[in-house]
Design a protein around this motif. Structure first.
Motif, PDB file in Angstrom:
ATOM      1  N   PRO A  66      36.637 -96.406  16.747  1.00 44.35           N
ATOM      2  CA  PRO A  66      37.154 -95.213  16.092  1.00 44.35           C
ATOM      3  C   PRO A  66      36.411 -94.907  14.783  1.00 44.35           C
ATOM      4  CG  PRO A  66      38.791 -96.986  16.057  1.00 44.35           C
ATOM      5  CD  PRO A  66      37.625 -97.459  16.851  1.00 44.35           C
ATOM      6  N   THR A  67      36.056 -95.938  14.028  1.00 46.97           N
ATOM      7  CA  THR A  67      35.276 -95.756  12.810  1.00 46.97           C
ATOM      8  C   THR A  67      34.070 -96.671  12.868  1.00 46.97           C
ATOM      9  OG1 THR A  67      36.508 -97.470  11.654  1.00 46.97           O
ATOM     10  CG2 THR A  67      37.334 -95.222  11.434  1.00 46.97           C
ATOM     11  N   LEU A  68      32.983 -96.209  12.317  1.00 45.85           N
ATOM     12  CA  LEU A  68      31.777 -97.019  12.326  1.00 45.85           C
ATOM     13  C   LEU A  68      31.906 -98.162  11.321  1.00 45.85           C
ATOM     14  CD1 LEU A  68      28.946 -94.361  12.511  1.00 45.85           C
ATOM     15  CD2 LEU A  68      29.771 -95.866  14.304  1.00 45.85           C
ATOM     16  N   PRO A  69      31.556 -99.352  11.736  1.00 42.94           N
ATOM     17  CA  PRO A  69      31.598-100.465  10.791  1.00 42.94           C
ATOM     18  C   PRO A  69      30.456-100.345   9.787  1.00 42.94           C
ATOM     19  CG  PRO A  69      30.690-101.192  12.870  1.00 42.94           C
ATOM     20  CD  PRO A  69      31.143 -99.775  13.076  1.00 42.94           C
ATOM     21  N   GLN A  70      30.631-100.966   8.642  1.00 46.39           N
ATOM     22  CA  GLN A  70      29.585-100.948   7.640  1.00 46.39           C
ATOM     23  C   GLN A  70      28.571-102.060   7.869  1.00 46.39           C
ATOM     24  OE1 GLN A  70      32.210-101.242   4.247  1.00 46.39           O
ATOM     25  NE2 GLN A  70      31.836 -99.086   3.738  1.00 46.39           N
ATOM     26  N   ALA A  71      28.957-103.096   8.613  1.00 46.19           N
ATOM     27  CA  ALA A  71      28.059-104.204   8.928  1.00 46.19           C
ATOM     28  C   ALA A  71      28.553-104.917  10.184  1.00 46.19           C
ATOM     29  CB  ALA A  71      27.984-105.190   7.764  1.00 46.19           C
ATOM     30  N   ILE A  72      27.656-105.672  10.785  1.00 45.68           N
ATOM     31  CA  ILE A  72      27.984-106.503  11.940  1.00 45.68           C
ATOM     32  C   ILE A  72      27.847-107.953  11.480  1.00 45.68           C
ATOM     33  CG2 ILE A  72      27.324-107.164  14.283  1.00 45.68           C
ATOM     34  CD1 ILE A  72      25.981-104.354  14.481  1.00 45.68           C
ATOM     35  N   VAL A  73      28.855-108.766  11.739  1.00 41.81           N
ATOM     36  CA  VAL A  73      28.819-110.181  11.363  1.00 41.81           C
ATOM     37  C   VAL A  73      28.675-111.015  12.632  1.00 41.81           C
ATOM     38  CG1 VAL A  73      30.056-112.075  10.248  1.00 41.81           C
ATOM     39  CG2 VAL A  73      30.244-109.752   9.331  1.00 41.81           C
ATOM     40  N   VAL A  74      27.684-111.902  12.635  1.00 41.61           N
ATOM     41  CA  VAL A  74      27.403-112.736  13.796  1.00 41.61           C
ATOM     42  C   VAL A  74      27.532-114.198  13.388  1.00 41.61           C
ATOM     43  CG1 VAL A  74      25.717-113.318  15.567  1.00 41.61           C
ATOM     44  CG2 VAL A  74      25.728-111.036  14.588  1.00 41.61           C
ATOM     45  N   LEU A  75      28.380-114.942  14.097  1.00 36.17           N
ATOM     46  CA  LEU A  75      28.505-116.376  13.858  1.00 36.17           C
ATOM     47  C   LEU A  75      27.572-117.125  14.802  1.00 36.17           C
ATOM     48  CD1 LEU A  75      32.365-116.804  13.513  1.00 36.17           C
ATOM     49  CD2 LEU A  75      30.668-116.662  11.693  1.00 36.17           C
TER      50      LEU A  75
END
Length: 169
Positions: A66-75
């Motif tokens: 619904p809203t664009l994330p500001q960043a993608i977090v990858v573990l």
């Protein structure tokens, strides 16, 4: 854990009961039932067939938020460290899959930075950076958290990096 894994214990118990409690023809029938059940629940085609009723109501859908994330977090997981016969670190399968998914998401929404939480692995070059570069992510959009020793520290140090860049979502 697969859907049918708990049944392994059930059929193993049937085998044990058949072996210990019954004699003669009953023992043979109970053992046959238990061994047949063990075979079926450990056979990949049967496991796939048993999982269809659980998985089929949830079709794979295109990725949308619904809203664009500001960043993608990858573990990331722990890479295999360099050795004499292999002078470079090698990522585990989970890290490879997580980075591939992050690269795919990045392609769906351009210019979203990716924070790779891979933790401290000595002086090894960054495995996650190389995987993300290989997935087509520009170097300036790859941030790395490389101090943590566990998942809790991934979250603490990763959130500090996100806050430093003004990321709140």
């Amino acid at each position: 854990m697969s859907y049918v894994e708990p049944l392994l214990s059930v059929f193993l118990a049937i085998c044990m009961v058949g072996w210990m409690r019954f004699s003669g023809g009953n023992r043979r029938a109970i053992l046959t039932l238990g061994l047949l059940g063990l075979f079926l629940v450990s056979w990949p085609p049967a496991e796939w067939l048993f999982s269809r009723p659980l998985e089929s109501p949830y079709p794979v859908r295109p990725f949308r938020t619904p809203t664009l994330p500001q960043a993608i977090v990858v573990l990331g997981g722990g890479p295999t460290p360099p050795r004499y016969d292999q002078p470079y670190p090698v990522a585990d399968i989970d890290t490879v899959q997580h980075c591939a998914m992050a690269a795919w998401i990045h392609k769906q929404m351009q210019q979203v930075p990716i924070l790779g939480c891979e933790g401290a692995h000595g002086n090894s070059p960054s495995v996650m950076r190389e995987l993300l570069r290989g997935g087509g992510i520009p170097d300036d959009l790859i941030w790395l958290e490389d101090r943590s020793q566990n998942t809790h520290e991934n979250a603490v140090y990763g959130s500090a990096i996100l806050k430093l860049h003004g990321i709140h979502q």
